[in-house]
Each structure stands twice: as structure tokens, then as C-alpha cells.
Scaffold this motif. Structure first.
Motif, PDB file in Angstrom:
ATOM      1  N   ARG A 100       6.701   4.847  -3.509  1.00 25.53           N
ATOM      2  CA  ARG A 100       7.377   4.591  -2.222  1.00 25.53           C
ATOM      3  C   ARG A 100       7.405   3.096  -1.896  1.00 25.53           C
ATOM      4  NH1 ARG A 100       6.811   2.517   2.273  1.00 25.53           N
ATOM      5  NH2 ARG A 100       4.728   1.888   1.696  1.00 25.53           N
TER       6      ARG A 100
ATOM      7  N   TYR B 187      10.427   8.222   4.327  1.00 21.24           N
ATOM      8  CA  TYR B 187      10.250   7.372   3.136  1.00 21.24           C
ATOM      9  C   TYR B 187      10.218   8.235   1.869  1.00 21.24           C
ATOM     10  CZ  TYR B 187       9.102   2.668   5.039  1.00 21.24           C
ATOM     11  OH  TYR B 187       9.158   1.422   5.608  1.00 21.24           O
TER      12      TYR B 187
ATOM     13  N   THR C 211      13.584   2.391   5.102  1.00 22.41           N
ATOM     14  CA  THR C 211      12.829   1.294   5.733  1.00 22.41           C
ATOM     15  C   THR C 211      12.622   1.617   7.204  1.00 22.41           C
ATOM     16  OG1 THR C 211      13.872  -0.334   4.263  1.00 22.41           O
ATOM     17  CG2 THR C 211      12.753  -1.206   6.192  1.00 22.41           C
TER      18      THR C 211
ATOM     19  N   ILE D 107      20.142  -3.943   7.319  1.00 19.14           N
ATOM     20  CA  ILE D 107      19.686  -2.682   6.722  1.00 19.14           C
ATOM     21  C   ILE D 107      20.076  -1.471   7.571  1.00 19.14           C
ATOM     22  CG2 ILE D 107      17.755  -3.331   5.198  1.00 19.14           C
ATOM     23  CD1 ILE D 107      15.868  -2.926   7.576  1.00 19.14           C
TER      24      ILE D 107
ATOM     25  N   ASP E  47       2.038   2.614  12.876  1.00 18.48           N
ATOM     26  CA  ASP E  47       1.347   2.508  11.581  1.00 18.48           C
ATOM     27  C   ASP E  47       0.281   3.596  11.446  1.00 18.48           C
ATOM     28  OD1 ASP E  47       2.912   0.315  11.115  1.00 18.48           O
ATOM     29  OD2 ASP E  47       1.261  -1.041  10.632  1.00 18.48           O
TER      30      ASP E  47
ATOM     31  N   ALA F 147       3.065   2.805   4.688  1.00 12.72           N
ATOM     32  CA  ALA F 147       3.900   1.683   5.143  1.00 12.72           C
ATOM     33  C   ALA F 147       3.260   1.037   6.361  1.00 12.72           C
ATOM     34  CB  ALA F 147       5.291   2.199   5.504  1.00 12.72           C
TER      35      ALA F 147
ATOM     36  N   ASN G 198       3.879  -5.431   6.957  1.00  7.56           N
ATOM     37  CA  ASN G 198       2.854  -5.336   5.907  1.00  7.56           C
ATOM     38  C   ASN G 198       1.518  -5.913   6.389  1.00  7.56           C
ATOM     39  OD1 ASN G 198       2.103  -4.496   3.285  1.00  7.56           O
ATOM     40  ND2 ASN G 198       2.338  -6.575   2.498  1.00  7.56           N
TER      41      ASN G 198
ATOM     42  N   ARG H  79       0.831  -1.215   0.000  1.00  8.70           N
ATOM     43  CA  ARG H  79       0.000   0.000   0.000  1.00  8.70           C
ATOM     44  C   ARG H  79       0.864   1.264   0.000  1.00  8.70           C
ATOM     45  NH1 ARG H  79      -5.076  -1.715   3.955  1.00  8.70           N
ATOM     46  NH2 ARG H  79      -4.754  -3.942   3.710  1.00  8.70           N
TER      47      ARG H  79
ATOM     48  N   HIS I  14       2.005   6.593  10.379  1.00  7.99           N
ATOM     49  CA  HIS I  14       2.333   6.533   8.944  1.00  7.99           C
ATOM     50  C   HIS I  14       1.096   6.866   8.104  1.00  7.99           C
ATOM     51  CE1 HIS I  14       6.459   4.946   8.429  1.00  7.99           C
ATOM     52  NE2 HIS I  14       6.290   4.423   9.625  1.00  7.99           N
TER      53      HIS I  14
HETATM   54  C1  LIG Z   1       6.306   0.677  12.110  1.00 11.82           C
HETATM   55  C2  LIG Z   1       7.110  -0.109  11.106  1.00 11.82           C
HETATM   56  C3  LIG Z   1       8.096  -0.982  11.541  1.00 11.82           C
HETATM   57  C4  LIG Z   1       8.847  -1.712  10.601  1.00 11.82           C
HETATM   58  N1  LIG Z   1       9.848  -2.519  11.045  1.00 11.82           N
HETATM   59  C5  LIG Z   1      10.629  -3.168  10.141  1.00 11.82           C
HETATM   60  C6  LIG Z   1      11.760  -3.920  10.576  1.00 11.82           C
HETATM   61  O1  LIG Z   1      12.069  -4.002  11.776  1.00 11.82           O
HETATM   62  N2  LIG Z   1      12.510  -4.520   9.607  1.00 11.82           N
HETATM   63  C7  LIG Z   1      12.208  -4.436   8.267  1.00 11.82           C
HETATM   64  O2  LIG Z   1      12.925  -5.007   7.434  1.00 11.82           O
HETATM   65  N3  LIG Z   1      11.144  -3.713   7.841  1.00 11.82           N
HETATM   66  C8  LIG Z   1      10.360  -3.076   8.738  1.00 11.82           C
HETATM   67  N4  LIG Z   1       9.317  -2.300   8.302  1.00 11.82           N
HETATM   68  C9  LIG Z   1       9.001  -2.204   6.872  1.00 11.82           C
HETATM   69  C10 LIG Z   1       7.760  -3.038   6.551  1.00 11.82           C
HETATM   70  O3  LIG Z   1       8.095  -4.402   6.564  1.00 11.82           O
HETATM   71  C11 LIG Z   1       7.172  -2.599   5.206  1.00 11.82           C
HETATM   72  O4  LIG Z   1       6.639  -1.312   5.381  1.00 11.82           O
HETATM   73  C12 LIG Z   1       6.080  -3.538   4.753  1.00 11.82           C
HETATM   74  O5  LIG Z   1       6.607  -4.797   4.408  1.00 11.82           O
HETATM   75  C13 LIG Z   1       5.346  -2.979   3.561  1.00 11.82           C
HETATM   76  O6  LIG Z   1       6.237  -2.742   2.497  1.00 11.82           O
HETATM   77  P1  LIG Z   1       6.307  -1.299   1.844  1.00 11.82           P
HETATM   78  O7  LIG Z   1       6.835  -0.363   2.896  1.00 11.82           O
HETATM   79  O8  LIG Z   1       7.245  -1.460   0.684  1.00 11.82           O
HETATM   80  O9  LIG Z   1       4.916  -0.906   1.434  1.00 11.82           O
HETATM   81  C14 LIG Z   1       8.573  -1.572   9.210  1.00 11.82           C
HETATM   82  C15 LIG Z   1       7.581  -0.680   8.797  1.00 11.82           C
HETATM   83  C16 LIG Z   1       6.865   0.047   9.719  1.00 11.82           C
HETATM   84  C17 LIG Z   1       5.828   1.021   9.238  1.00 11.82           C
END
Ligand SMILES: Cc1cc2nc3c(=O)[nH]c(=O)nc-3n(C[C@H](O)[C@H](O)[C@H](O)COP(=O)(O)O)c2cc1C
Length: 546
Positions: free
Chosen positions: A335, A490, A501, A449, A199, A114, A118, A111, A202
Motif C-alpha cells: 500500500r 487504500y 491518497t 490528485i 491517523d 498511512a 508521513n 509505514r 488509519h
Molecule cells: C489523514 C491523512 C491526510 C492526508 N492528507 C494528504 C493531503 O492533503 N495531500 C496529499 O498529497 N497526501 C495526503 N496524505 C497522504 C500522506 O501524505 C501519506 O500517507 C504519507 O506521506 C505516507 O505515505 P504512504 O501513504 O505512501 O505511506 C494524507 C494521509 C492521511 C492519513
């Protein structure tokens, strides 16, 4: 004050108990299921069976406005009229799907906003009067992301609409956000409440940016009680499915007309409790585990009160930077989170300074003017690869009034120094020159990362002070502000040709130790990393709709 003393203050006890219990520690992660129970995996899409669906348009991004233009009042687009197409665009650019990913036989939706894992706990609502091409009567709708449509949960009389929007500028409509905690708790257990609130932040950020593209401003209305939001959004009704907890009510108003806004009156909100509601919510999982989150959320509900928030004491100035051609709406819809960083890309120093300047809350400006309180979060930066900048630990003071408190709290820091080439107006300081890559990885649950990017961020909230001043209900608000910063970062990454990320998995107290924080005056709530992404070539990408 030690947290045990604070916890003995009964009003804040649930917050401190929860916050401490859900810290990840080197010797133990916060309580969670420990494995993924695929049989109870929650459906990521809530639908209200029996509610009429209004299809919205997938309004393709165009060249304007430019991303950089929305931060300077002067180049803001004129306010668009509120109609079927513009409401479609607002939701298409904020809470809609942006792509499907496929690996073999498995496919999943991504979406615009973020979300941790997901899992998308945040649900969106629209409350509006008659809108050209959309509806002739005022209505409350749930946004169905998979269909990009509005499910009409209730229609109501013009008189009630008039009393709801009394005192708001012409063209106002309202948006609501709720959380289905179970979606995150299924994977993350007790810590999930934190992720839901990040979230929600976000999603709020996503709405602010989408609105800016239409010349509209989104403002958080913090006067109403959480229970009144449940009445307005129709989530009060008891049902068999997973509960939706109301988070926030937002007003969407033409950009130039947003002065000080309070909330709708209690009488208007309470009138929604007696409306007829259409549709019943789908059950997302056949069974659930109770991680105590609904009980916590009920203790963190806000009572009705007009809060006299402290406002910005000294508005920060960001210098004039050349405007880049990138279009806001293209960046919004492209994004993505990086799943790996290349360990090589280095960021030009001016780009770094520009990104940090964007995180400052400038009164009246996108995106933080959406929040009624002054900045509560400061950014600790672990700089790995920024051209002409020594590796090390830096601090961006988003609220300069916190300088003395932070100088006292961050006991590990060397004398604070302005880094080379840093604009005078940017309150950035170098605290320690060091190679922090290994520490960044270790503290971020060993995630590469955090060390292979250009820099990573730890968001440090003023914690005990605001909680004591406002009450337990301010706890989720600290996370909303952190989530908003994340959504901004982002977009900043996309604008600079790199990727970001969010990092929800980090070891809380070890990060505090790196900084020398020994009490609860400041707490680390969220991490973020930015760098040159490495694509996962096994995945194919499909369009969001059709
Ligand atoms: C509050 C939050 C915490 C997250 N924590 C991690 C994390 O610890 N490690 C990671 O690889 N991605 C993390 N993410 C990224 C999410 O996995 C990613 O937003 C989700 O898979 C959706 O993909 P997109 O951002 O490309 O839409 C996080 C995202 C958010 C919003």
C-alpha cells in the motif's frame, strides 16, 4: 440549530470552537506555523531508553488468505495460535515500516499505516499474558516501529492479568493506541488534532486488516475512561518529553469468539498505576510551539461509562462478487499513497460498486465490526472517470436511517436517482450530474490528485446529533471512523490495480456549500481520492528492514 447556539451549550463549546477555528477557508487557512522549522522537526520514532527490546520477526507475506476472502465470514482463515511469530506478523502488517524512500542524500521511512504528512503521531502498545516464544510473564510493551520490536515497559503478576482479561475469550490480548500530537502540530498547527485522530483511525484499520489475516478480530473497547488507559499503557508518568495522549483500547480475539465485549474492570486498569515502569521516552524536538491541542485533548477525554450505542438498524447486503486472487498481506505491505494521478485511468463500474459495498458496515464483518457504534459517516462522491457512469456528485448512505435527514440537509441535490447498473442492495444515489473536476481540485486545497483520479470522496459525519447524544469525547471517534474508511479505501485501490491518497487539506465550508449543507447536522471530516498513479521516478525505494 446554529453552531453559536450549540456552542452556548457549555459541554460542547470546546468541540464547536475547535472545529470552527480549524476549518480551512478560501481567505485563510487554519492557524499554523506557516513554514517548516527544520530545527525542531520531531523524531518520527519514539523509544523508551532503558526498556528491554524484544526483537520481532519480519514475517514475509505468503499467498494466503486472499484479500477478498476476509470480507466473507465463510472464507475467513482459522484463528492462528498466539505466539511470537503471529504477534510479529500482526505488527509487521499494521504498524511496521514497509519501505524507505531515498532522494539524493535524504531518506525517510514509510509505514503500513498511512499518516498525514508521513509524520506518524500514533504509537502502538501491546498488553498480553504469557505468550509462547515471546514472554513468560504478562507485560505492557511499546512497539518500536524502526526496530520492529517490543520495548518492555512493565511486567506484572499473573493475578492482575487474570483480572484484566476476565470475561474475554481464551487467547485474548490487548492493543493500545496513543497520539503524540506535537508530531503533527509541528507542521500543521491547530488543525493537527484532526489529523492525529484520522491517523489513529488509519492505525486501527491497519490492525483490523492485519488481525483478519490471522483469523483474529480487533474490537474497540469503549467502556474504560481515557485516564484509565493512561494508567494501563504507562503514559501517565510525568516526563520531560512530548506527552502521549491515550486514544483507544482494543481487544484482539479469535474471529469466531467475539460476542459483545465491554472493557476490563476499573479496578484492574487502575492497578496499573502502581506498577514499576521501565525506560524513559526520548525527546522528539528541542523546542515546541503550543497550539492548544493538549488542552483540547484533556477536555475530550472520555469518562468511564458503558455506552448503549445505537446499533445497525438494517444490515446492508453486499452482492456476491467474484473473488480475485490478490493476497491480503501483499496488498497490505505494498500500500502506498499516490503523489500524482494520471488524469486518464478509468475504473470499471463494477469495481467502483464493489469498493463502495466494502465501505458498508456489515455486522460481525471486517473491518467496521471493530467499532461499537453504527456508521456515522456517509460518503459524498465526486465521480470523474468511472466507465459507463455519468460524471457527477453521488451519495453512498452507509446508514440508511439517515436518508430523510440527508435529503433535508443536502439542499443543492436534484431528486435522488439510483445510478445505472447499481446493485439494488447498494444504497448509492446520483445527486447531480456534472463535471466536478474543477470543484474537486479547488476544494481540496488546489491539489490535482483530487481531480485527476477516477473519483474523490468527502466523508460526511452526522455531527451535532451524536455529539449531543454521547458528549464531546465522541468528536475524536468520528475521525477514527473516517480514518478507518480511508485505510480500507487504500487497500481497495491496491486490489483494483489503482492507488489512493488521503486528503486532509480541504476547504470545509466550501464543500458544505457544494452540497447545500448550512448547519452542523452533518460536517465534512476527511477526503480521499482514487486513480491511476504517476510514480515519482526521482525516488528510489529501499527495503523496510535489513
Ligand atoms: C489523514 C491523512 C491526510 C492526508 N492528507 C494528504 C493531503 O492533503 N495531500 C496529499 O498529497 N497526501 C495526503 N496524505 C497522504 C500522506 O501524505 C501519506 O500517507 C504519507 O506521506 C505516507 O505515505 P504512504 O501513504 O505512501 O505511506 C494524507 C494521509 C492521511 C492519513
Amino acid at each position: 440549530m446554529d453552531h453559536r447556539d450549540l456552542a452556548s451549550c457549555t459541554r460542547l463549546k470546546p468541540v464547536y470552537d475547535y472545529h470552527e477555528a480549524t476549518k480551512h477557508r478560501f481567505d485563510a487557512f487554519a492557524d499554523g506555523p506557516g513554514f517548516l522549522d527544520w530545527a525542531t522537526q520531531p523524531d518520527p520514532f519514539r523509544r523508551y531508553a532503558g526498556a528491554r527490546l524484544i526483537r520481532l520477526e519480519g514475517v514475509a507475506p505468503t499467498g494466503g488468505p486472499r484479500y477478498d476472502a476476509i470480507f466473507t465470514g465463510a472464507s475467513m482463515p482459522a484463528a492462528a495460535p498466539v505466539n511470537h511469530q503471529t504477534v510479529s506478523q500482526l505488527l509487521y502488517d499494521s504498524l511496521a515500516l514497509s519501505a524507505w524512500k531515498r532522494l539524493g542524500e535524504t531518506r525517510w521511512a514509510l509505514r503500513v499505516n498511512a499518516s498525514s504528512g508521513n509524520l506518524h503521531p500514533t504509537e502502538g502498545y501491546l498488553v498480553c499474558g504469557p505468550v509462547d516464544g515471546l514472554c513468560e510473564r504478562p507485560m505492557v510493551c511499546h512497539y518500536a516501529a524502526k526496530e520492529h520490536g517490543l520495548e518492555v515497559r512493565s511486567e506484572f503478576e499473573a493475578a492482575l492479568w487474570s483480572s484484566l482479561c476476565a470475561g474475554f475469550p481464551a487467547g485474548t490480548f490487548f492493543l493500545g493506541l496513543t497520539s503524540i500530537h506535537w508530531r503533527e502540530a509541528w507542521k500543521y498547527g491547530q488543525r493537527a488534532y484532526r489529523y492525529c485522530m484520522l491517523d489513529a483511525g488509519h492505525a486501527l484499520g491497519a490492525l483490523v486488516f492485519a488481525a483478519a489475516g490471522l483469523g483474529w478480530q480487533v474490537r474497540l473497547l469503549d467502556e474504560p475512561a481515557t485516564d484509565e488507559l493512561a494508567m494501563l499503557l504507562g503514559t501517565l508518568q510525568p516526563h520531560e518529553a512530548e506527552p502521549e495522549e491515550p486514544d483507544m483500547l482494543l481487544a484482539c480475539v479469535p474471529m469466531q469468539q467475539a460476542g459483545d465485549l465491554q472493557g476490563p474492570s476499573a479496578a484492574a486498569l487502575q492497578a496499573f498505576a502502581s506498577l514499576a515502569w521501565q525506560g524513559s521516552p526520548n525527546t522528539l524536538s528541542p523546542s515546541h510551539l503550543d497550539w492548544g491541542i493538549e488542552t483540547l485533548a484533556s477536555l475530550l477525554r472520555k469518562p468511564r461509562a458503558a455506552i448503549a450505542y445505537e446499533r445497525f438498524s438494517s444490515p446492508p447486503q453486499s452482492g456476491v462478487l467474484p473473488m480475485r486472487p490478490a493476497a491480503l498481506r501483499r496488498l497490505i505491505r505494498q500500500r502506498r499513497s499516490a503523489v500524482a494521478m494520471d488524469g486518464q485511468t478509468s475504473l470499471p463500474r463494477d469495481d467502483f460498486y464493489r469498493m463502495l459495498a466494502r465501505t458498508l458496515a456489515v455486522p460481525g464483518a471486517v473491518p467496521f465490526a471493530a467499532l461499537p457504534w453504527k456508521s456515522q459517516l456517509q460518503l459524498a462522491l465526486l465521480v470523474h472517470r468511472v466507465n459507463d457512469l455519468p460524471r457527477g456528485l453521488y451519495l453512498l448512505l452507509r446508514d440508511p436511517a439517515q436518508k430523510a435527514a440527508l435529503q433535508q440537509a443536502l439542499t443543492q441535490a436534484d431528486p435522488w436517482r439510483k445510478p445505472p447498473g447499481c446493485p439494488e442492495s447498494l444504497p448509492l444515489y446520483c445527486l447531480i450530474e456534472t463535471d466536478a473536476r474543477a470543484a474537486a481540485r479547488q476544494i481540496s486545497c488546489q491539489q490535482d490528485i483530487a481531480s485527476d483520479g477516477c473519483f474523490s470522496v468527502a466523508m460526511l459525519a452526522a455531527f451535532s446529533g451524536p455529539l449531543e447524544r454521547y458528549g464531546p469525547w465522541f468528536y475524536p471517534r468520528l475521525y477514527w471512523e473516517a480514518g478507518m474508511i480511508g485505510q480500507l479505501l487504500y487497500l481497495e485501490a491496491e486490489a483494483a490495480g489503482i492507488r489512493g491518497t488521503g486528503i486532509g487539506c480541504f476547504f470545509d465550508d466550501p464543500m458544505h456549500e457544494v452540497l447545500g449543507i448550512g448547519d452542523h447536522a452533518f460536517q465534512d471530516l476527511y477526503h480521499f481520492t482514487m486513480g491511476g498513479p504517476v510514480e515519482d521516478t526521482r525516488l528510489s525505494t529501499l527495503p523496510a528492514y535489513g
